[in-house]
Every structure is written in structure tokens, then in C-alpha cells.
Scaffold this motif. Structure first.
Motif, PDB file in Angstrom:
ATOM      1  N   SER A   1       0.861  -1.185   0.000  1.00  0.00           N
ATOM      2  CA  SER A   1       0.000   0.000   0.000  1.00  0.00           C
ATOM      3  C   SER A   1       0.897   1.236   0.000  1.00  0.00           C
ATOM      4  O   SER A   1       2.022   1.193   0.502  1.00  0.00           O
ATOM      5  CB  SER A   1      -0.916   0.015   1.228  1.00  0.00           C
ATOM      6  N   PRO A   2       0.417   2.342  -0.561  1.00  0.00           N
ATOM      7  CA  PRO A   2       1.255   3.539  -0.638  1.00  0.00           C
ATOM      8  C   PRO A   2       1.474   4.198   0.714  1.00  0.00           C
ATOM      9  O   PRO A   2       0.626   4.118   1.612  1.00  0.00           O
ATOM     10  CB  PRO A   2       0.462   4.461  -1.571  1.00  0.00           C
ATOM     11  N   ASN A   3       2.612   4.841   0.850  1.00  0.00           N
ATOM     12  CA  ASN A   3       2.911   5.634   2.033  1.00  0.00           C
ATOM     13  C   ASN A   3       2.051   6.901   1.996  1.00  0.00           C
ATOM     14  O   ASN A   3       2.041   7.619   0.987  1.00  0.00           O
ATOM     15  CB  ASN A   3       4.404   5.985   2.047  1.00  0.00           C
ATOM     16  N   THR A   4       1.344   7.163   3.054  1.00  0.00           N
ATOM     17  CA  THR A   4       0.431   8.313   3.076  1.00  0.00           C
ATOM     18  C   THR A   4       1.154   9.626   2.816  1.00  0.00           C
ATOM     19  O   THR A   4       0.636  10.511   2.131  1.00  0.00           O
ATOM     20  CB  THR A   4      -0.295   8.399   4.430  1.00  0.00           C
ATOM     21  N   ALA A   5       2.361   9.744   3.348  1.00  0.00           N
ATOM     22  CA  ALA A   5       3.081  11.018   3.269  1.00  0.00           C
ATOM     23  C   ALA A   5       3.832  11.199   1.958  1.00  0.00           C
ATOM     24  O   ALA A   5       3.851  12.299   1.390  1.00  0.00           O
ATOM     25  CB  ALA A   5       4.056  11.139   4.448  1.00  0.00           C
ATOM     26  N   THR A   6       4.482  10.132   1.469  1.00  0.00           N
ATOM     27  CA  THR A   6       5.368  10.281   0.300  1.00  0.00           C
ATOM     28  C   THR A   6       5.104   9.243  -0.791  1.00  0.00           C
ATOM     29  O   THR A   6       5.877   9.148  -1.738  1.00  0.00           O
ATOM     30  CB  THR A   6       6.842  10.176   0.740  1.00  0.00           C
ATOM     31  N   TYR A   7       4.045   8.495  -0.687  1.00  0.00           N
ATOM     32  CA  TYR A   7       3.668   7.429  -1.621  1.00  0.00           C
ATOM     33  C   TYR A   7       4.658   6.271  -1.595  1.00  0.00           C
ATOM     34  O   TYR A   7       4.294   5.131  -1.373  1.00  0.00           O
ATOM     35  CB  TYR A   7       3.522   7.952  -3.059  1.00  0.00           C
ATOM     36  N   ILE A   8       5.970   6.532  -1.836  1.00  0.00           N
ATOM     37  CA  ILE A   8       6.988   5.502  -1.742  1.00  0.00           C
ATOM     38  C   ILE A   8       7.547   5.460  -0.319  1.00  0.00           C
ATOM     39  O   ILE A   8       7.311   6.382   0.474  1.00  0.00           O
ATOM     40  CB  ILE A   8       8.130   5.744  -2.755  1.00  0.00           C
ATOM     41  N   GLY A   9       8.284   4.404  -0.009  1.00  0.00           N
ATOM     42  CA  GLY A   9       8.836   4.265   1.331  1.00  0.00           C
ATOM     43  C   GLY A   9       9.938   5.263   1.634  1.00  0.00           C
ATOM     44  O   GLY A   9      10.520   5.871   0.720  1.00  0.00           O
ATOM     45  N   VAL A  10      10.248   5.412   2.904  1.00  0.00           N
ATOM     46  CA  VAL A  10      11.259   6.377   3.345  1.00  0.00           C
ATOM     47  C   VAL A  10      12.632   6.055   2.729  1.00  0.00           C
ATOM     48  O   VAL A  10      13.333   6.939   2.237  1.00  0.00           O
ATOM     49  CB  VAL A  10      11.367   6.383   4.887  1.00  0.00           C
ATOM     50  N   GLY A  11      12.995   4.763   2.748  1.00  0.00           N
ATOM     51  CA  GLY A  11      14.275   4.375   2.159  1.00  0.00           C
ATOM     52  C   GLY A  11      14.324   4.644   0.669  1.00  0.00           C
ATOM     53  O   GLY A  11      15.366   5.050   0.133  1.00  0.00           O
ATOM     54  N   LYS A  12      13.187   4.427  -0.015  1.00  0.00           N
ATOM     55  CA  LYS A  12      13.147   4.664  -1.459  1.00  0.00           C
ATOM     56  C   LYS A  12      13.222   6.159  -1.773  1.00  0.00           C
ATOM     57  O   LYS A  12      13.794   6.557  -2.800  1.00  0.00           O
ATOM     58  CB  LYS A  12      11.862   4.072  -2.039  1.00  0.00           C
ATOM     59  N   VAL A  13      12.685   7.002  -0.884  1.00  0.00           N
ATOM     60  CA  VAL A  13      12.812   8.452  -1.068  1.00  0.00           C
ATOM     61  C   VAL A  13      14.288   8.847  -1.081  1.00  0.00           C
ATOM     62  O   VAL A  13      14.739   9.633  -1.926  1.00  0.00           O
ATOM     63  CB  VAL A  13      12.061   9.219   0.048  1.00  0.00           C
ATOM     64  N   GLN A  14      15.042   8.272  -0.134  1.00  0.00           N
ATOM     65  CA  GLN A  14      16.481   8.544  -0.070  1.00  0.00           C
ATOM     66  C   GLN A  14      17.166   8.083  -1.354  1.00  0.00           C
ATOM     67  O   GLN A  14      18.024   8.787  -1.915  1.00  0.00           O
ATOM     68  CB  GLN A  14      17.096   7.829   1.146  1.00  0.00           C
ATOM     69  N   GLU A  15      16.782   6.905  -1.859  1.00  0.00           N
ATOM     70  CA  GLU A  15      17.377   6.377  -3.095  1.00  0.00           C
ATOM     71  C   GLU A  15      17.068   7.280  -4.283  1.00  0.00           C
ATOM     72  O   GLU A  15      17.939   7.552  -5.125  1.00  0.00           O
ATOM     73  CB  GLU A  15      16.850   4.965  -3.354  1.00  0.00           C
ATOM     74  N   VAL A  16      15.830   7.769  -4.349  1.00  0.00           N
ATOM     75  CA  VAL A  16      15.457   8.668  -5.449  1.00  0.00           C
ATOM     76  C   VAL A  16      16.238   9.972  -5.356  1.00  0.00           C
ATOM     77  O   VAL A  16      16.726  10.492  -6.364  1.00  0.00           O
ATOM     78  CB  VAL A  16      13.934   8.945  -5.422  1.00  0.00           C
ATOM     79  N   ARG A  17      16.375  10.496  -4.118  1.00  0.00           N
ATOM     80  CA  ARG A  17      17.115  11.751  -3.946  1.00  0.00           C
ATOM     81  C   ARG A  17      18.562  11.611  -4.436  1.00  0.00           C
ATOM     82  O   ARG A  17      19.094  12.487  -5.115  1.00  0.00           O
ATOM     83  CB  ARG A  17      17.076  12.175  -2.483  1.00  0.00           C
ATOM     84  N   GLU A  18      19.192  10.481  -4.092  1.00  0.00           N
ATOM     85  CA  GLU A  18      20.575  10.258  -4.505  1.00  0.00           C
ATOM     86  C   GLU A  18      20.686  10.112  -6.021  1.00  0.00           C
ATOM     87  O   GLU A  18      21.634  10.606  -6.644  1.00  0.00           O
ATOM     88  CB  GLU A  18      21.130   9.010  -3.817  1.00  0.00           C
ATOM     89  N   MET A  19      19.695   9.474  -6.634  1.00  0.00           N
ATOM     90  CA  MET A  19      19.741   9.299  -8.081  1.00  0.00           C
ATOM     91  C   MET A  19      19.470  10.618  -8.811  1.00  0.00           C
ATOM     92  O   MET A  19      20.037  10.874  -9.882  1.00  0.00           O
ATOM     93  CB  MET A  19      18.731   8.231  -8.526  1.00  0.00           C
ATOM     94  N   VAL A  20      18.618  11.446  -8.221  1.00  0.00           N
ATOM     95  CA  VAL A  20      18.372  12.768  -8.805  1.00  0.00           C
ATOM     96  C   VAL A  20      19.687  13.542  -8.901  1.00  0.00           C
ATOM     97  O   VAL A  20      20.004  14.164  -9.927  1.00  0.00           O
ATOM     98  CB  VAL A  20      17.338  13.558  -7.975  1.00  0.00           C
ATOM     99  N   ARG A  21      20.457  13.488  -7.822  1.00  0.00           N
ATOM    100  CA  ARG A  21      21.729  14.194  -7.811  1.00  0.00           C
ATOM    101  C   ARG A  21      22.726  13.565  -8.780  1.00  0.00           C
ATOM    102  O   ARG A  21      23.431  14.264  -9.513  1.00  0.00           O
ATOM    103  CB  ARG A  21      22.303  14.196  -6.397  1.00  0.00           C
TER     104      ARG A  21
END
Length: 430
Positions: free
Chosen positions: A50-70
């Protein structure tokens, strides 16, 4: 050109997509990004129950996306999912990068491709309807600290700004809906006139970029009336891209030896097409619901063509057009090793290459065969003083024979049942 990182989430709960459907959705996102004149530079996936209410993806995946954006120096992150205003706001903060969901991306493409006044209004209405509940997320930077406590206190500057913007959007929506209603009324008048004429209506439908506009132009080249320069003006925009055309175009197809019909080219469908767009384009898509025959154009070279058929037929059900007779045209056979020659299966399936124009004559035969029940052979003797009827039948019926007799003009014709009834007083009785 903006560099885009694509994020896709496959829910593993009861509403999950199977792997092949999920891969199709992600591949489609790449095409949508390119259609929006942006460059896809990376892709991240996650399986979740189920999606994360706050960020849709999980907290760890948010960190992974942030690193890949950079790492990829991405300018934008696009999710192949619908995001709530809160999720959009939180993700933009966490990623320090603009975030867009699938619906917004499709709206951007539609906005860039709309040509006519009606299409632009339809897209803008859909966009504003989507924005209205998201104003809180859009105005996160506005302050809400300006008000004191108590029922009579002044509201904060942010809250006042939200109310003003919401009111402006609602007023603009009301104005545009009123204008669209006027255009819809004009379209309805045109449809009634076409229905009264008795000329059958045929609509091209199907997944986006399947080749509907190519078939329309091929039909015009082969069977439209008029000089070559005028026929060129009647052609529709044709390009190998998603949503190349948004406007419904109706053209008269008049083969010299067969009954004429009206052919309409409609906006293409896509999986998870935003409901607001379907609703906004409903007046345009009425051409589909009012058609006597549908031609579903399918990109046979796409390995996911069966899924495209399912999406098209689901959309037709939503439009109330599921029970209209249909011909299935499997297009682009030249791209999958079948050559360019048309192949017919039964009375409703045709494999062809519209780009090379092979199969257009065969398609016409299938169309006229499906519409044959709307016509009958009729003999008329029309008084010389009714030259208008002679002219009309010459323009709107297949005339097999015409003689000038003492009592009038004798005509052997194949006409629509409507025209046969309209000119019943001139019918030669057996």
C-alpha cells in the motif's frame, strides 16, 4: 530539454498489476515523457502493499530517489501513479526537485498539442479541475500565521491567498464550461443535420499512435471529392508520436462506385487516461457514440497490442459505445515481418499497412459491407421540374442508370432508407 527520472510503484495488494502490465505502464511513461519534449534519464521501481500516506513511496526509497536525482542531474521526477497534494508537497521537499504525476504529465502533453479553440478549452477545464483540490499543496510556502485566535480573527495571508485563488479558478471554470456548452450545442446541431441526411457515420478509434490519422489521410487520398489541392487541405496532422491529434475531424468519403459515408478521426486512448480528460472531451467523443460503425485501429507491431485492445474497449464502454458494430484493423504489419499486403480474416478483421497504403481498398470493402443494410436499390422517375432531387441523388446515392424520358428522369439507384422514404413519391412501383 529537462532531464527526467521516472518512478513507478507496483502495488502487491489485491489491486496489483502483474509484471507484464507494470512493465507496459513504465515503458509507456518513457514515451509520455518523450512526447512532452523531455529526456528520460533513469528509472526507479518499488513493490509495495500500500502507498505511504506522506510520500507514496517508502522512506528508504525516497532517499534512493534523492541520490539518483543528484547523480543523474535530473531536473524533474515523474511518478507513474496519481499523487495527492500532500504527497506532491512532501516529495518536492524531500527530493529538492519538482515532482509530477502521470495525470499532470498527460495534461501537459494535451495542453501542448491542442490546436482548436475547443480542444484548448477542454484541456484547460481538465487541468483546472485537477488543480483545484491541490491548491493547498501548491501554496505550501504561504504563511498561515497572520491570524489571531477567536472566531472573529483575521485569516492568515496564506489562507486568504488560497481562497482568492480557489475563487478565481472556480470563476474561470464556470466561464469555460459555459463556452464549451455553446460549442457542444453547435456540435449537436451538426450531428442532427448529418443524421437527417442519412449518410452513415464511421469513427476511427483506438490506442494513441496506432495509425488512425494515417488511415484517415489514406482514405482521403483515395476517395475524397475535389481537386488534389483541396484534398490536401482536408488531411489531418499525422506523426509518429503519442497524442499527435486531439481534435475530432469529420470528413466525407465518396467512392465513385459505392455509397458515401462520413469518417471521423478521434483522440487516441491510453491506459489510465485521466477521468477528467475523458469527461472534458466527452462532447468531442460523442462522434464515437453516435457512429454507425467503429474501426478500431491497433498497432500490431506493439507486443502489448492485446492490452491496447482491452483499454480501448473499456474506454468505449465508459462512453456508452460498447455495442456499436466494429471492424478491427491490425495496422503496421510491415514492421513485424508480415509484408505490406492486406490480409482479411472473416468480415471484421484486417491486417494491413496504412503507411504504404496497402489495404485501403480492402478496408473500404469491409466498411461498405457492414453498412450495406442501411441501403436499398430503388428506381425513381423524377419530374423535370424537380431537378433538385436529381442533383441530390447524383451527389448522395450510387446511380447505376439514368435516362431522360417523357414523364421525367428515370434513375436506378442504391440509396439510404432515409432517402428512399424522403423521395417515396417518385419511386417506381413494381
Amino acid at each position: 530539454m529537462d532531464r527526467v527520472l521516472i518512478v513507478g510503484v507496483n502495488m502487491t495488494s489485491g489491486t496489483s498489476l502483474n509484471k507484464s502490465c507494470f512493465d507496459l505502464a513504465m515503458a509507456e511513461m518513457v514515451s509520455l515523457v518523450k512526447a512532452c519534449d523531455m529526456e528520460p534519464v533513469g528509472r526507479i521501481e518499488q513493490n509495495m502493499e500500500s502507498p505511504n500516506t506522506a510520500t507514496y513511496i517508502g522512506v528508504g526509497k525516497v532517499q534512493e530517489v534523492r541520490e539518483m536525482v543528484r547523480a543523474l542531474e535530473a531536473d524533474l521526477v515523474v511518478f507513474d501513479n496519481g499523487l495527492t497534494p500532500i504527497q506532491l508537497r512532501n516529495l518536492s521537499r524531500e527530493l529538492d526537485c519538482p515532482v509530477m504525476d502521470r495525470t499532470t504529465l498527460i495534461l501537459e502533453i494535451f495542453s501542448g498539442r491542442a490546436r482548436t479553440r475547443e480542444a484548448r478549452l477542454q484541456v484547460e477545464v481538465a487541468r483546472l479541475q485537477y488543480m483545484l483540490p491541490r491548491l493547498v499543496g501548491l501554496h505550501d510556502a504561504l504563511s498561515r500565521q497572520g491570524g489571531a485566535s477567536g472566531a472573529m480573527s483575521n485569516k492568515g495571508t496564506g489562507e486568504k491567498k488560497l481562497e482568492l485563488d480557489r475563487r478565481k479558478l472556480e470563476q474561470r471554470l464556470t466561464s469555460m464550461r459555459r463556452e464549451l456548452e455553446e460549442i457542444a450545442g453547435e456540435r449537436e446541431t451538426q450531428r442532427k443535420k448529418r443524421a437527417e441526411s442519412g449518410i452513415p457515420r464511421v469513427a476511427l478509434v483506438g490506442y494513441t499512435n496506432a495509425g488512425k490519422s494515417t488511415i484517415m489521410n489514406a482514405m482521403l487520398e483515395a476517395y475524397a471529392e475535389g481537386e488534389e489541392s483541396k484534398i490536401s487541405e482536408k488531411k489531418v496532422y499525422e506523426e509518429d508520436m503519442l497524442f499527435a491529434t486531439l481534435d475530432t475531424t469529420v470528413r466525407r468519403i465518396a467512392p465513385s462506385d459505392r455509397n458515401m459515408f462520413l469518417l471521423s478521426d478521434t483522440v487516441g486512448f491510453i491506459s489510465n487516461l485521466p477521468h477528467s480528460l475523458v469527461k472534458a472531451f466527452r462532447s468531442t467523443l460523442e462522434e464515437v457514440r453516435e457512429a454507425d460503425l467503429l474501426i478500431q485501429v491497433i498497432d500490431y507491431s506493439d507486443e502489448n497490442y492485446m492490452e491496447h485492445i482491452r483499454v480501448t474497449e473499456d474506454t468505449l464502454k465508459e462512453l456508452g459505445a460498447a455495442n456499436i458494430p466494429m471492424i478491427y484493423v491490425f495496422n503496421k504489419v510491415d514492421l513485424c515481418g508480415m509484408g505490406e499486403f492486406a490480409t482479411v480474416q472473416g468480415s471484421d478483421k484486417l491486417y494491413m499497412s496504412a503507411k504504404s497504403r496497402n489495404g485501403i481498398d480492402t478496408l473500404l470493402t469491409l466498411i461498405t459491407g457492414k453498412l450495406s443494410g442501411r441501403y436499398r436499390d430503388c428506381e425513381f422517375i423524377i419530374p423535370y421540374k424537380r431537378g433538385d432531387v436529381v442533383s441530390y441523388l447524383n451527389d448522395n446515392a450510387v446511380v447505376h442508370k439514368m435516362e431522360y424520358r417523357e414523364d421525367g428522369v428515370y434513375m436506378e439507384t442504391n440509396v439510404s432508407h432515409i432517402d428512399a422514404a424522403r423521395y417515396a413519391e417518385f419511386v417506381v412501383l413494381p
